[in-house]
Design an enzyme around this catalytic site. Structure first.
Site, PDB file in Angstrom:
ATOM      1  N   SER A  10       0.333  -0.968  -0.243  1.00 16.72           N
ATOM      2  CA  SER A  10       0.062  -0.147   0.256  1.00 16.72           C
ATOM      3  C   SER A  10       0.697   1.511  -0.114  1.00 16.72           C
ATOM      4  O   SER A  10       1.396   1.039   1.118  1.00 16.72           O
ATOM      5  CB  SER A  10      -1.072   0.505   1.215  1.00 16.72           C
ATOM      6  OG  SER A  10      -1.080   1.587   1.603  1.00 16.72           O
ATOM      7  N   HIS A  35      -1.319  -1.143  -4.245  1.00 15.00           N
ATOM      8  CA  HIS A  35      -2.748  -1.161  -3.688  1.00 15.00           C
ATOM      9  C   HIS A  35      -2.705   0.799  -4.027  1.00 15.00           C
ATOM     10  O   HIS A  35      -1.568   1.307  -3.117  1.00 15.00           O
ATOM     11  CB  HIS A  35      -2.935  -1.738  -2.088  1.00 15.00           C
ATOM     12  CG  HIS A  35      -4.228  -1.194  -2.037  1.00 15.00           C
ATOM     13  ND1 HIS A  35      -5.066  -2.477  -2.425  1.00 15.00           N
ATOM     14  CD2 HIS A  35      -4.417  -1.081  -0.486  1.00 15.00           C
ATOM     15  CE1 HIS A  35      -5.928  -2.520  -0.813  1.00 15.00           C
ATOM     16  NE2 HIS A  35      -5.346  -0.914  -0.541  1.00 15.00           N
ATOM     17  N   ASP A  37      -4.911   4.049  -2.187  1.00 17.80           N
ATOM     18  CA  ASP A  37      -5.767   4.329  -0.984  1.00 17.80           C
ATOM     19  C   ASP A  37      -6.315   5.248  -1.389  1.00 17.80           C
ATOM     20  O   ASP A  37      -5.608   6.540  -1.582  1.00 17.80           O
ATOM     21  CB  ASP A  37      -5.573   3.754   0.424  1.00 17.80           C
ATOM     22  CG  ASP A  37      -5.527   2.555   0.645  1.00 17.80           C
ATOM     23  OD1 ASP A  37      -6.291   2.095   0.409  1.00 17.80           O
ATOM     24  OD2 ASP A  37      -3.955   2.112   1.163  1.00 17.80           O
ATOM     25  N   MET A  39      -9.226   8.647  -0.472  1.00 15.73           N
ATOM     26  CA  MET A  39      -9.592   8.774   0.709  1.00 15.73           C
ATOM     27  C   MET A  39     -10.168  10.087   0.392  1.00 15.73           C
ATOM     28  O   MET A  39      -9.304  11.100  -0.077  1.00 15.73           O
ATOM     29  CB  MET A  39      -9.237   9.151   2.044  1.00 15.73           C
ATOM     30  CG  MET A  39      -8.598   6.914   2.425  1.00 15.73           C
ATOM     31  SD  MET A  39      -7.159   7.634   3.815  1.00 15.73           S
ATOM     32  CE  MET A  39      -6.546   5.957   3.743  1.00 15.73           C
ATOM     33  N   HIS A  68      -8.129   1.467  -4.329  1.00 14.13           N
ATOM     34  CA  HIS A  68      -9.120   1.334  -2.710  1.00 14.13           C
ATOM     35  C   HIS A  68      -9.824   2.836  -2.854  1.00 14.13           C
ATOM     36  O   HIS A  68      -8.963   3.218  -1.969  1.00 14.13           O
ATOM     37  CB  HIS A  68      -9.015   0.771  -1.971  1.00 14.13           C
ATOM     38  CG  HIS A  68      -9.148   0.620  -0.695  1.00 14.13           C
ATOM     39  ND1 HIS A  68      -9.164   0.690   0.632  1.00 14.13           N
ATOM     40  CD2 HIS A  68     -10.899   0.617  -0.512  1.00 14.13           C
ATOM     41  CE1 HIS A  68      -9.562   0.543   1.572  1.00 14.13           C
ATOM     42  NE2 HIS A  68     -10.940   0.087   1.097  1.00 14.13           N
ATOM     43  N   MET A  70     -12.359   4.614  -1.203  1.00 19.03           N
ATOM     44  CA  MET A  70     -13.048   5.500   0.570  1.00 19.03           C
ATOM     45  C   MET A  70     -13.359   6.619   0.378  1.00 19.03           C
ATOM     46  O   MET A  70     -13.204   7.628   0.471  1.00 19.03           O
ATOM     47  CB  MET A  70     -11.800   5.474   1.672  1.00 19.03           C
ATOM     48  CG  MET A  70     -11.408   3.666   1.879  1.00 19.03           C
ATOM     49  SD  MET A  70      -9.802   3.666   2.831  1.00 19.03           S
ATOM     50  CE  MET A  70      -8.778   3.835   1.516  1.00 19.03           C
ATOM     51  N   MET A 139     -11.799  -5.079   4.932  1.00 20.07           N
ATOM     52  CA  MET A 139     -10.579  -4.813   6.176  1.00 20.07           C
ATOM     53  C   MET A 139     -10.992  -5.081   7.073  1.00 20.07           C
ATOM     54  O   MET A 139     -11.784  -5.409   8.285  1.00 20.07           O
ATOM     55  CB  MET A 139     -11.296  -3.115   6.528  1.00 20.07           C
ATOM     56  CG  MET A 139     -12.216  -2.129   4.713  1.00 20.07           C
ATOM     57  SD  MET A 139     -10.369  -2.416   4.158  1.00 20.07           S
ATOM     58  CE  MET A 139      -9.405  -1.279   5.417  1.00 20.07           C
ATOM     59  N   ASP A 177      -6.884  -6.227   4.671  1.00 24.03           N
ATOM     60  CA  ASP A 177      -5.965  -4.432   4.063  1.00 24.03           C
ATOM     61  C   ASP A 177      -6.557  -4.561   5.603  1.00 24.03           C
ATOM     62  O   ASP A 177      -7.667  -4.033   6.198  1.00 24.03           O
ATOM     63  CB  ASP A 177      -6.953  -3.948   3.225  1.00 24.03           C
ATOM     64  CG  ASP A 177      -5.821  -2.607   3.539  1.00 24.03           C
ATOM     65  OD1 ASP A 177      -5.634  -2.386   3.795  1.00 24.03           O
ATOM     66  OD2 ASP A 177      -6.549  -1.350   2.333  1.00 24.03           O
TER      67      ASP A 177
END
Ligand code: DX5
Ligand code: ZN
Length: 227
Positions: A10, A35, A37, A39, A68, A70, A139, A177
């Protein structure tokens, strides 16, 4: 069905000022995915990175990009992330009233769709979409930050998903994750996980390439026992 296990570093835990070097290190260590992330400060209480960074990553590596999301209103951004070069895109069950539509949109844009559940969300919330996903992301921390402590009851959720997959002869992969590191890789793979996301335990070490290598080795050993 025999699955392989992949380590997905990540980049949230990497040094963003020298992301290229971080990526080359995990490539050397044998990472098969990156990965990413995303957000938005609304769905989770933190802001990270967005579409332009995915586009830059696309030019910097041939590794598949596992994005991913979020974020609230994930449907609104799927096309942009797909065009920026995402290979896999996951959306949270908790973030959309139209999970099935979001997953179909991801597939229609040429990416592999994944559905994500937070620690407080039961596996049963995904029962109607299991045939429409390439992977399920479980998660093992409450999303928003790297470096949090692994929540152990996620192991039971992973076992449950694996048994559903076998019972209904489905083929989605199981990803985990949050708080993943050498101390829990063996248990996770034995439980049924095939994609292990790890940020802190890779990038906050002196040798990220070696950290990936070591986790891969543990995962391979555990998979042999599982088969
Ligand atoms: C958390 C993110 C994770 C995070 C994992 O919200 O989804 O991908 O980067 O970081 P570690 O491995 O440090 O728990
Ligand atoms: Zn993540």
């Amino acid at each position: 069905m025999t699955h392989s296990v992949e380590i997905a570093p990540s980049i949230l835990a990497a040094d963003f000022a020298s992301l290229g070097e971080g990526i080359r290190a995990v490539e050397r260590g044998g990472a098969m995915l990156l990965h990413v992330d995303v957000m938005d400060g609304h769905f989770v209480p933190n802001i990270s990175i967005g579409v332009p960074v995915v586009a830059s990553l696309r030019k910097a590596t041939r590794l598949p990009l596992d994005v991913h999301l979020m974020i609230e209103n994930p449907e609104q951004y799927i096309q942009s992330f797909a065009e920026a070069g995402a290979d896999m895109i996951s959306v949270h069950q908790e973030a959309t009233a139209h999970l099935d539509r979001a997953l179909s949109m991801i597939r229609d844009h040429g990416c592999q769709p994944g559905a994500v559940i937070n620690p407080a969300t039961p596996v049963s919330m995904l029962s109607e979409v299991l045939g429409n996903v390439d992977y399920i992301l479980v998660m093992s921390v409450n999303p928003g930050f790297g470096g949090q402590t692994f929540i152990p009851n996620v192991l039971e959720k992973i076992r449950h998903l694996k048994s559903i997959r076998e019972r209904y002869n489905q083929s989605f992969r199981i990803e985990v994750d949050g708080g993943v590191g050498p101390e829990n890789v063996t248990d996770l793979v034995r439980a049924g996980a095939e994609i292990l996301v790890a940020g802190t335990s890779i990038f906050h070490t002196a040798d990220p390439a070696e950290a990936v290598r070591a986790m891969k080795q543990l995962a391979g050993g555990a998979l042999a026992q599982r088969a």
